[in-house]
Design an enzyme around this catalytic site. Structure first.
Site, short mmCIF file in Angstrom:
data_model
loop_
_atom_site.label_atom_id
_atom_site.label_comp_id
_atom_site.label_asym_id
_atom_site.label_seq_id
_atom_site.Cartn_x
_atom_site.Cartn_y
_atom_site.Cartn_z
N HIS A 35 0.91 -0.91 0.20
CA HIS A 35 -0.65 0.45 0.30
C HIS A 35 1.19 0.92 -0.16
O HIS A 35 0.68 2.16 -0.55
CB HIS A 35 -1.05 -0.24 0.86
CG HIS A 35 -0.64 0.32 2.65
ND1 HIS A 35 0.46 -0.44 3.32
CD2 HIS A 35 -0.29 1.32 3.29
CE1 HIS A 35 0.06 -0.22 4.62
NE2 HIS A 35 0.18 0.94 4.40
N ASP A 82 1.46 -8.02 2.28
CA ASP A 82 1.13 -6.22 2.12
C ASP A 82 2.89 -5.84 2.36
O ASP A 82 3.08 -5.20 2.55
CB ASP A 82 0.64 -5.65 3.13
CG ASP A 82 0.44 -4.08 2.86
OD1 ASP A 82 1.27 -3.63 1.72
OD2 ASP A 82 -0.52 -3.52 3.89
N SER A 87 3.63 2.65 7.92
CA SER A 87 3.40 1.37 7.59
C SER A 87 5.39 1.24 6.50
O SER A 87 5.74 1.95 6.49
CB SER A 87 2.61 2.26 6.94
OG SER A 87 1.21 1.83 7.25
#
Length: 708
Positions: free
Chosen positions: A90, A215, A643
Site C-alpha cells: 500500500h 502487503d 507502514s
C-alpha cells in the site's frame, strides 16, 4: 482523483535532574539517540543482542542507515548491498498505479523486473536517510530571535546544501531537535505482487485480525557513480548502503523480541478533555461523514471503467483507510469514555497545582482555560473540515487556484511579458490536468462540496449561495451543472480558448473562479482570524499544560510522533479482543484458501498461489510441520507512517514488514492500552515465498543476505 491527497522520538524530560522510566516497554516511540542511556537495559531484558552503537551511530554503520522515509508518508528498509528496498504494497500502491495501464495492469497482475534494466523509474518518488540528530533546545530557548537562530542552525548543518536540515519543536514547544537528512530521488520499481495478494482482504480485513495479506512491494535506490544523490539518469548505479538488513528465515515464537525503526506520523497522547471531546463529537464524525460520500462518488465511476479504476485506485484506497480508521477510533472513544477518564486526571492535576502557591502562580486554572477556549470556538473544527475536506474537494479547484493567483498579470493588458509567462504556466498545468480529468466524477464532487458547505454554521455560510448565478439556478445540482458547462476549469475547449485570448473580464466572470473566490472570502473573513487566534492561545496553554503534567508525574515522557525516526520495541504476542475473544499470534497460508472467494474483489487470489498452497510447495520458507506463516502479531508501538517499517529481531535481522494495527488499536494514537494494542506484520518468509516460488524472481532473493 488526482487532487485527492490526505494530508518517538523521545524527548527525555529531566525533572529535578533525575531521569525516570516511562511506561510499559512496548509503549513509546523513542529517539534512537537516547536508547543507550534510557532504553537499552529494558531492551536487553526482553532479549536484544545488539549494542546501542549497532542500532544508532553517527560515526559507524548502524541499523539507522538501513531505514528510510519513503516519500512523505511511509517507511522502507534496505535489504541488499545493491540498494534493494522493501516496503508495503500500500506504500508502493501509487507508484504501481502510475505505471499501470489497461494493457499492463500491474495493480491486478503484479510486476517483477527480471533484471535491473527492467526496473521502472518512478517520477516524484524519493527516500530520505537520517544522518544524525541533535538537541538544540538550549540554543533556541536562549535566542532573542528564534527564527534567526533556526536559520543559523540550518546553515551550520546543511553542508553547503548537501543535506536537508529540519528543526522539530516537541512537547508543545518545550524542546527542539535538529535532524540532518540526505535525500535520494532516483527510485525504481522492482517488484510487487498482484493486489489480490498485496491487498488480500481489502477493506473488509483492513485493521482486522486475523490477516493473510502479503502487503509488500520492492524498489531500488539509484545513485550517481560516486554513490551520491542524483536525479534519474541512465548512468546512475544501484546505491551502496552503509548498512543493509540481513534477512532471517529462522522464524519466531511467542515472546521473541521485536523492534521497529521507522518514521511514525502523528500521535496525540497528551490531549486534554476538551480536545478529546472535540475529536469525539467533531473531527471523527465529520471525517467519517465526508469520506463516506467521497467513496460513494468515486466507486460509481470506478466501477464503470477499468481506466478510471486504475487512475483512482490509490486515492480510493487511501480514503477507505481513513474512513475505517476514524470509525474504529470513534468506537474506542465511546467504549472507554476517554473524556471522563481525562477529566478525572485533570481534576487530580488541578488539586496538585492548588496545593502549592508557586504552582498556582505558574499554572493557574490551566485546564479550565482550555475548556473555555474550546467552548468559545465551538463548531470551529466541524466548519474547517466541511470547508477544507468538503468545499475544496473538486479537482478543478487546483487549476482554478493557479488562474486565481495569475489575476495580477491578466489585470494589466499592457504587461505582455507577465501575461505570456502566466499563460505558459497555465497551459503546461492544463495539459497534465485535463489529460486524466474525469468530469462526471468531479461534477458529483461539486454537488457534494455544496452540500457540505451548507452544513457549516449559520454565521459561516459561503456567499456563493447568495450570488445571482446560484440563486438563479436554485439548487446545488443545477449550479454544479452550470459550472461544468460554463467554467473554463472544467472544460478544456473553454480553457484553451481563454489562453489564446486571455482577459481579466473572462476570468472574473468564470463561474468556477467565482466559486473559488467565495471559498477564499469565507475562509479569510469568517475562519482565518478565529482559527489563528485559537491556535495561538491553545499553543500557549498546551505548552504550560505539558510542563504541569511533566512536573507532577516526575517521570520521563516521550513526545508525540511527528514523522521523525523512532524506535519501538516489544515482543511477539497475541491478545484477547475487547469482548474477550482470544486471538492466535500467527496466521498460515492454508487459511487463505479458507477465505478465498472466486471472483470476489477482496478475497480472490491467483490460481498459481492456490496451487502452491494446496501442494504445500513452500520451498525453503515453510515450517517443519508443512505450514507457511503469513502474518504475525507483536506489541510494538506504531502509527501511520510506520507502514513498511522493518520488524527486526534480537540479532538485528529482518523478520517482517509492519503494515497495520489491529481494530482495538484505533484509539492508540490518543491513548495506550497495553493489553489490546498490537502491530500486524507480514512474515518475511511469506514475502520470500511470493518473490521466489510464486513470482519466479529468485534472483532478488539471491541478492539478499539470508540467515537461518
Amino acid at each position: 482523483m488526482k487532487g485527492l491527497k490526505l494530508r518517538l522520538l523521545a524527548l527525555i524530560v529531566l525533572v529535578n535532574g533525575t531521569l525516570f522510566a516511562a511506561g510499559p516497554p512496548d509503549e513509546g516511540m523513542w529517539l534512537p539517540l537516547f536508547i543507550k542511556d534510557y532504553n537499552y537495559a529494558e531492551m536487553q531484558r526482553l532479549g536484544l543482542k545488539l549494542t546501542p552503537e549497532q542500532i544508532y551511530s553517527v560515526n559507524s554503520s548502524s541499523l539507522k542507515d538501513a531505514i528510510v522515509k519513503l516519500g512523505e508518508f511511509c517507511t522502507g528498509e534496505i535489504i541488499s548491498d545493491q540498494g534493494l528496498m522493501l516496503t508495503n504494497h500500500h506504500c508502493g500502491f501509487d507508484a504501481i498505479a502510475s505505471q499501470s495501464t489497461e494493457e499492463h495492469n500491474y495493480l491486478d497482475d503484479g510486476f517483477w523486473a527480471m533484471n535491473k534494466g527492467e526496473e521502472l523509474p518512478i517520477e516524484g518518488l524519493f527516500v530520505t536517510f537520517l544522518k544524525s540528530m541533535y538537541d538544540v533546545t538550549d540554543r533556541i530557548n536562549a535566542a532573542e530571535d528564534i527564527d534567526a537562530e533556526m536559520a543559523k542552525i540550518e546553515a551550520e548543518y546543511n553542508n553547503d546544501g548537501k543535506y536537508k536540515v529540519d528543526i522539530k519543536e516537541m512537547f508543545d514547544g518545550n524542546a527542539f531537535y535538529v535532524f540532518i537528512y540526505e535525500i535520494y530521488s532516483d527510485i525504481r520499481l522492482v517488484g510487487a505482487p498482484p493486489s489480490s495478494i498485496g491487498k488480500f482482504g481489502g477493506d473488509t480485513d483492513n485493521w482486522m485480525w486475523p490477516r493473510h495479506t502479503g502487503d509488500f512491494s520492492m524498489f531500488r535506490i539509484y545513485a550517481a557513480p560516486d554513490n551520491s544523490p542524483a536525479e534519474y539518469n541512465e548512468n546512475n548505479v544501484p546505491y551502496n548502503p552503509n548498512h543493509f538488513l540481513p534477512v532471517s528465515t529462522a522464524g519466531m515464537s511467542e515472546g521473541d523480541f521485536t523492534m521497529i525503526m521507522g518514521f511514525p506520523a502523528r500521535t496525540n497522547r497528551y490531549m486534554t478533555s476538551p480536545e478529546i471531546e472535540d475529536q469525539q463529537t467533531g473531527r471523527a464524525p465529520v471525517i467519517i461523514e465526508v469520506s463516506e460520500k467521497y467513496l460513494e462518488i468515486m466507486k460509481v465511476e470506478m466501477d464503470e471503467s477499468e481506466a478510471v479504476r486504475i487512475a483512482n485506485a490509490s486515492d480510493y484506497a487511501s480514503m477507505a483507510n481513513t474512513h475505517k480508521y476514524y470509525q474504529g477510533q470513534l468506537r474506542g472513544l465511546k467504549k472507554f469514555d476517554l473524556i471522563s477518564q481525562q477529566e478525572e486526571y485533570e481534576a487530580e492535576l488541578q488539586t496538585w497545582i492548588n496545593a502549592d502557591e508557586e504552582r498556582k502562580a505558574k499554572y493557574g486554572n490551566i485546564v479550565d482555560g482550555l475548556k473555555e477556549l474550546y467552548k468559545k470556538t465551538q463548531k470551529l473544527t466541524d466548519d474547517m473540515l466541511y470547508l477544507n475536506f468538503g468545499g475544496f474537494s473538486p479537482d478543478f479547484i487546483g487549476i482554478g487556484f493557479s488562474a486565481f493567483r495569475s489575476q495580477q498579470a491578466f489585470s494589466n493588458p499592457d504587461a505582455t511579458e507577465e501575461i505570456d509567462a502566466a499563460v505558459a504556466a497555465l497551459r503546461e498545468e492544463g495539459e497534465g490536468f485535463f489529460a486524466g480529468y474525469n468530469r462526471t466524477m468531479d461534477r458529483n464532487m461539486m454537488v457534494m462540496a455544496l452540500d457540505f458547505l451548507k452544513k457549516m454554521s449559520s454565521d459561516r455560510q459561503a456567499d456563493i449561495f447568495d450570488h445571482p448565478l446560484y440563486t438563479k439556478k436554485g439548487t446545488n445540482e443545477a449550479f454544479a451543472d452550470l459550472i461544468f458547462k460554463k467554467s473554463m476549469f472544467t472544460n478544456k475547449k473553454l480553457f484553451d480558448k481563454f489562453l489564446k485570448k486571455p482577459s481579466m473580464e473572462k476570468l472574473e466572470n468564470d463561474p468556477g473562479l467565482i466559486y473559488i473566490q467565495s471559498l477564499m472570502t469565507l475562509y479569510r473573513g469568517k475562519l482565518a482570524a478565529v482559527d489563528g487566534q485559537f491556535e495561538a492561545e491553545s499553543e500557549e496553554m498546551r505548552k504550560l499544560y505539558m510542563q504541569a503534567i511533566t512536573e507532577k508525574e516526575n517521570r520521563a515522557f516521550y513526545p508525540d510522533a511527528d514523522f521523525t525516526m523512532r524506535l519501538t520495541y516489544g515482543s511477539v504476542m497475541s491478545y484477547d479482543s475487547w469482548e474477550g475473544k482470544p486471538f492466535e499470534t500467527f496466521t498460515y497460508a492454508s487459511q487463505i484458501l479458507d477465505k478465498y472467494v472466486a471472483g470476489d474483489a477482496e478475497f480472490d487470489v491467483p490460481e498459481r498461489l492456490r496451487t502452491l498452497i494446496a501442494a504445500k510447495d513452500f520451498g525453503d520458507y515453510g515450517n517443519d510441520d508443512g505450514t507457511l506463516n503469513v502474518c504475525f502479531l507483536h506489541n510494538t508501538d506504531i502509527t501511520g507512517g510506520n507502514s513498511g517499517s522493518p520488524v527486526i529481531n534480537a540479532n538485528g535481522e529482518l523478520i517482517g514488514c509492519a503494515f497495520d494495527g489491529n481494530w482495538e488499536s484505533m484509539t492508540s494514537d490518543l491513548f495506550w492500552q497495553d493489553e489490546y494494542v498490537r502491530t500486524i506484520s507480514v512474515d518475511i518468509r511469506y514475502v520470500l515465498f511470493i518473490i521466489d516460488k510464486f513470482a519466479g524472481a529468485g534472483h532478488l532473493v539471491e541478492e539478499m543476505k539470508l540467515v537461518k
